[in-house]
Design an enzyme around this catalytic site. Structure first.
Site, PDB file in Angstrom:
ATOM      1  N   ASP A 253       0.410  -1.128   0.103  1.00  0.00           N
ATOM      2  CA  ASP A 253      -0.121  -0.073   0.003  1.00  0.00           C
ATOM      3  C   ASP A 253       0.519   1.461   0.558  1.00  0.00           C
ATOM      4  O   ASP A 253       2.494   1.528   0.311  1.00  0.00           O
ATOM      5  CB  ASP A 253      -0.717   0.112   1.343  1.00  0.00           C
ATOM      6  CG  ASP A 253      -2.294   0.626   1.394  1.00  0.00           C
ATOM      7  OD1 ASP A 253      -3.250  -0.174   0.920  1.00  0.00           O
ATOM      8  OD2 ASP A 253      -1.582   1.957   1.058  1.00  0.00           O
TER       9      ASP A 253
ATOM     10  N   ASP B  57       3.209   1.104  -4.747  1.00  0.00           N
ATOM     11  CA  ASP B  57       2.454   1.896  -5.603  1.00  0.00           C
ATOM     12  C   ASP B  57       2.168   1.094  -6.348  1.00  0.00           C
ATOM     13  O   ASP B  57       2.919   1.342  -7.567  1.00  0.00           O
ATOM     14  CB  ASP B  57       3.566   3.260  -5.860  1.00  0.00           C
ATOM     15  CG  ASP B  57       2.863   4.381  -6.651  1.00  0.00           C
ATOM     16  OD1 ASP B  57       1.529   3.689  -7.016  1.00  0.00           O
ATOM     17  OD2 ASP B  57       3.246   5.548  -7.425  1.00  0.00           O
ATOM     18  N   VAL B  58       1.441   0.900  -7.233  1.00  0.00           N
ATOM     19  CA  VAL B  58       0.531  -0.144  -8.033  1.00  0.00           C
ATOM     20  C   VAL B  58       1.469   0.496  -9.707  1.00  0.00           C
ATOM     21  O   VAL B  58       1.011  -0.139 -10.344  1.00  0.00           O
ATOM     22  CB  VAL B  58      -0.602  -0.477  -7.937  1.00  0.00           C
ATOM     23  CG1 VAL B  58      -0.954  -1.680  -6.524  1.00  0.00           C
ATOM     24  CG2 VAL B  58      -1.516   0.233  -7.950  1.00  0.00           C
TER      25      VAL B  58
ATOM     26  N   ASN C 227      -6.623  -5.422  -5.144  1.00  0.00           N
ATOM     27  CA  ASN C 227      -7.292  -4.786  -4.847  1.00  0.00           C
ATOM     28  C   ASN C 227      -7.517  -2.908  -4.813  1.00  0.00           C
ATOM     29  O   ASN C 227      -8.357  -2.005  -4.622  1.00  0.00           O
ATOM     30  CB  ASN C 227      -7.707  -5.010  -3.283  1.00  0.00           C
ATOM     31  CG  ASN C 227      -8.508  -4.004  -2.936  1.00  0.00           C
ATOM     32  OD1 ASN C 227     -10.026  -4.168  -2.330  1.00  0.00           O
ATOM     33  ND2 ASN C 227      -8.187  -3.450  -1.492  1.00  0.00           N
TER      34      ASN C 227
ATOM     35  N   TYR D 117     -14.361   5.054 -13.747  1.00  0.00           N
ATOM     36  CA  TYR D 117     -15.171   4.618 -13.091  1.00  0.00           C
ATOM     37  C   TYR D 117     -14.617   3.382 -13.845  1.00  0.00           C
ATOM     38  O   TYR D 117     -14.237   2.278 -13.246  1.00  0.00           O
ATOM     39  CB  TYR D 117     -15.419   4.841 -11.314  1.00  0.00           C
ATOM     40  CG  TYR D 117     -15.151   3.796 -10.254  1.00  0.00           C
ATOM     41  CD1 TYR D 117     -13.862   2.935  -9.803  1.00  0.00           C
ATOM     42  CD2 TYR D 117     -16.394   2.861 -10.336  1.00  0.00           C
ATOM     43  CE1 TYR D 117     -13.692   2.310  -8.902  1.00  0.00           C
ATOM     44  CE2 TYR D 117     -16.444   1.872  -9.061  1.00  0.00           C
ATOM     45  CZ  TYR D 117     -15.327   1.819  -8.729  1.00  0.00           C
ATOM     46  OH  TYR D 117     -15.078   0.473  -7.813  1.00  0.00           O
TER      47      TYR D 117
ATOM     48  N   LYS E 214     -13.620  -0.643 -13.905  1.00  0.00           N
ATOM     49  CA  LYS E 214     -13.372  -2.039 -13.964  1.00  0.00           C
ATOM     50  C   LYS E 214     -14.774  -2.694 -14.581  1.00  0.00           C
ATOM     51  O   LYS E 214     -14.218  -3.779 -14.650  1.00  0.00           O
ATOM     52  CB  LYS E 214     -15.043  -1.382 -12.559  1.00  0.00           C
ATOM     53  CG  LYS E 214     -14.417  -0.688 -11.057  1.00  0.00           C
ATOM     54  CD  LYS E 214     -13.314  -1.112 -10.963  1.00  0.00           C
ATOM     55  CE  LYS E 214     -12.477  -0.657  -9.441  1.00  0.00           C
ATOM     56  NZ  LYS E 214     -11.598  -1.998  -8.817  1.00  0.00           N
TER      57      LYS E 214
ATOM     58  N   THR F 127     -16.549   1.568   3.762  1.00  0.00           N
ATOM     59  CA  THR F 127     -15.576   2.058   3.920  1.00  0.00           C
ATOM     60  C   THR F 127     -15.205   2.838   3.790  1.00  0.00           C
ATOM     61  O   THR F 127     -16.320   4.113   3.708  1.00  0.00           O
ATOM     62  CB  THR F 127     -14.576   1.531   2.310  1.00  0.00           C
ATOM     63  OG1 THR F 127     -14.274   2.025   1.096  1.00  0.00           O
ATOM     64  CG2 THR F 127     -15.026  -0.418   2.529  1.00  0.00           C
TER      65      THR F 127
HETATM   66  N1  NAD Z   1     -16.100   1.297  -1.327  1.00  0.00           N
HETATM   67  C1  NAD Z   1     -17.208   0.487  -2.059  1.00  0.00           C
HETATM   68  O1  NAD Z   1     -17.757   1.595  -2.200  1.00  0.00           O
HETATM   69  C2  NAD Z   1     -16.775  -0.209  -3.209  1.00  0.00           C
HETATM   70  C3  NAD Z   1     -17.383  -0.779  -4.566  1.00  0.00           C
HETATM   71  C4  NAD Z   1     -16.888  -1.682  -5.434  1.00  0.00           C
HETATM   72  C5  NAD Z   1     -15.505  -1.716  -5.260  1.00  0.00           C
HETATM   73  N2  NAD Z   1     -14.423  -1.153  -4.462  1.00  0.00           N
HETATM   74  C6  NAD Z   1     -13.355  -1.426  -4.988  1.00  0.00           C
HETATM   75  O2  NAD Z   1     -12.619  -2.382  -3.987  1.00  0.00           O
HETATM   76  C7  NAD Z   1     -11.293  -2.024  -3.512  1.00  0.00           C
HETATM   77  C8  NAD Z   1     -10.226  -0.463  -2.366  1.00  0.00           C
HETATM   78  O3  NAD Z   1     -12.433   0.197  -2.027  1.00  0.00           O
HETATM   79  P1  NAD Z   1     -12.356   0.519  -0.425  1.00  0.00           P
HETATM   80  O4  NAD Z   1     -13.340   0.945  -0.833  1.00  0.00           O
HETATM   81  O5  NAD Z   1     -11.686  -0.314   0.523  1.00  0.00           O
HETATM   82  O6  NAD Z   1     -11.169   2.164  -0.618  1.00  0.00           O
HETATM   83  P2  NAD Z   1     -10.114   2.405   0.482  1.00  0.00           P
HETATM   84  O7  NAD Z   1      -9.935   4.258   0.213  1.00  0.00           O
HETATM   85  O8  NAD Z   1     -10.748   2.350   1.455  1.00  0.00           O
HETATM   86  O9  NAD Z   1      -8.893   1.536   0.514  1.00  0.00           O
HETATM   87  C9  NAD Z   1      -7.798   1.393  -0.721  1.00  0.00           C
HETATM   88  C10 NAD Z   1      -6.396   1.305  -0.890  1.00  0.00           C
HETATM   89  O10 NAD Z   1      -5.941   1.187  -1.846  1.00  0.00           O
HETATM   90  C11 NAD Z   1      -4.605   2.026  -1.251  1.00  0.00           C
HETATM   91  N3  NAD Z   1      -3.879   2.723  -2.791  1.00  0.00           N
HETATM   92  C12 NAD Z   1      -4.949   3.390  -3.574  1.00  0.00           C
HETATM   93  N4  NAD Z   1      -3.935   4.212  -4.773  1.00  0.00           N
HETATM   94  C13 NAD Z   1      -2.425   3.494  -4.499  1.00  0.00           C
HETATM   95  C14 NAD Z   1      -2.073   2.790  -5.312  1.00  0.00           C
HETATM   96  N5  NAD Z   1      -1.217   3.425  -6.133  1.00  0.00           N
HETATM   97  N6  NAD Z   1      -0.618   1.685  -4.725  1.00  0.00           N
HETATM   98  C15 NAD Z   1      -1.091   1.360  -3.614  1.00  0.00           C
HETATM   99  N7  NAD Z   1      -2.482   0.870  -3.072  1.00  0.00           N
HETATM  100  C16 NAD Z   1      -3.081   2.475  -3.459  1.00  0.00           C
HETATM  101  C17 NAD Z   1      -4.573   3.696  -0.349  1.00  0.00           C
HETATM  102  O11 NAD Z   1      -3.500   4.035   0.111  1.00  0.00           O
HETATM  103  C18 NAD Z   1      -5.967   2.525   0.229  1.00  0.00           C
HETATM  104  O12 NAD Z   1      -5.493   1.923   1.878  1.00  0.00           O
HETATM  105  C19 NAD Z   1     -10.994  -0.751  -5.041  1.00  0.00           C
HETATM  106  O13 NAD Z   1     -10.316  -0.909  -6.032  1.00  0.00           O
HETATM  107  C20 NAD Z   1     -12.346   0.017  -5.405  1.00  0.00           C
HETATM  108  O14 NAD Z   1     -12.840   0.111  -6.154  1.00  0.00           O
HETATM  109  C21 NAD Z   1     -15.181  -0.116  -3.409  1.00  0.00           C
END
Ligand code: NAD
Length: 255
Positions: free
Chosen positions: A42, A58-59, A85, A150, A154, A185
């Site tokens: 992360d 950093d991905v 993720n 977005y 996806k 989240t």
């Molecule tokens: N929360 C929702 O409603 C939801 C719904 C569908 C899908 N998602 C997907 O779930 C995944 C996680 O979402 P979440 O809600 O837990 O978000 P979040 O913001 O709580 O967590 C995301 C994490 O990704 C990390 N991150 C961001 N950019 C990065 C990078 N370049 N390199 C490494 N790490 C990085 C951040 O530091 C953070 O810790 C995402 O792919 C999101 O698209 C979320």
């Protein structure tokens, strides 16, 4: 059976991108509780606590990804499970985001998964029980307003998941994805905080899901662990909805 599930990841090693927050953190903690050694990759690795190991990654940066994956695999002596993720959001219609924003979101949400997967493949090929799980979204399947960029990202994750599953199933590497609805989240918390009326926005998001509530991060984590588990050894190329019925159900309005 309960004992088998409680330690189904025993002896296996996992990396979880975006593992410091939300769905990623819940997944990393659940994998660890079921026996895996787990590294959270992360931007903010200091936010994770024992037994998780935080590694800065950093991905969007190939060198950073390769170093982080190698650090985890060398530390654990193996790598069996990759949870792709990490992701970021974007709002607006197709005209709302400039090229730099399009490139940034696709870079994190799509190319990031390719970078992490290709760095991990040499280790996964040595695993007796290799699995990759990608975090997709309801936005890949259903047209949501004001989510053009977005949703494009996806949708790409959906196609990428199936292609990866086809490419690697004969190597013994299973690839699957989860497609969550709206999950409670920190990400959604930030969106709600920015809304003119956060309570009304939360109520609208809850009402959009047939279950009448937001999905929890733990519920998505359980679905991810189901797909990643050696107990699911014949499950490949599936995208599992975790959305309170949002995609598949058509309810009558409440009377
Ligand atoms: N929360 C929702 O409603 C939801 C719904 C569908 C899908 N998602 C997907 O779930 C995944 C996680 O979402 P979440 O809600 O837990 O978000 P979040 O913001 O709580 O967590 C995301 C994490 O990704 C990390 N991150 C961001 N950019 C990065 C990078 N370049 N390199 C490494 N790490 C990085 C951040 O530091 C953070 O810790 C995402 O792919 C999101 O698209 C979320």
């Amino acid at each position: 059976m309960t004992d088998a599930v409680s330690n189904d990841f025993g002896g296996l090693a996992a990396v979880v991108t975006g593992g410091a927050s939300g769905i990623g953190r819940a997944t990393a903690e659940l994998l660890a509780s079921r026996g895996a050694t787990v590294a959270a990759l992360d931007l903010n690795p200091d936010q994770v606590a024992d037994p998780l190991i935080g590694i800065r990654c950093d991905v969007t940066d190939d060198a950073s990804v390769r170093a982080a994956v190698a650090e985890a695999a060398e530390r654990f002596g193996r790598l069996d499970i990759v949870i792709n993720n990490a992701g970021i959001g974007a709002q607006g219609d197709v005209a709302a985001n400039d090229d730099a924003q399009w490139q940034q979101v696709l870079d994190v949400n799509v190319i990031g998964m390719a970078r992490v997967s290709r760095a991990a493949l040499p280790w996964l090929r040595q695993s007796p029980s290799a699995a990759i799980v990608n975090t997709c979204s309801i936005a890949a399947w259903a047209g949501l307003p004001q989510r053009a960029l977005y949703s494009a990202s996806k949708g790409a994750v959906y196609g990428l998941t199936l292609a990866m599953a086809a490419d690697h199933v004969r190597e013994g590497i299973r690839v699957n994805a989860v497609a969550p609805g709206t999950v409670d989240t920190p990400w959604v918390g930030r969106l709600l905080d920015a809304a003119p009326d956060p309570a009304a926005e939360r109520a609208a998001l809850q009402a959009r899901q047939p279950s009448g509530r937001l999905v929890s991060a733990d519920e998505v984590a359980h679905a991810i662990c189901y797909l990643a588990s050696p107990l699911s050894g014949s499950t490949a190329g599936t995208v599992l909805a975790v959305d309170g019925g949002m995609y598949g159900l058509r309810l009558r309005p409440p009377s």
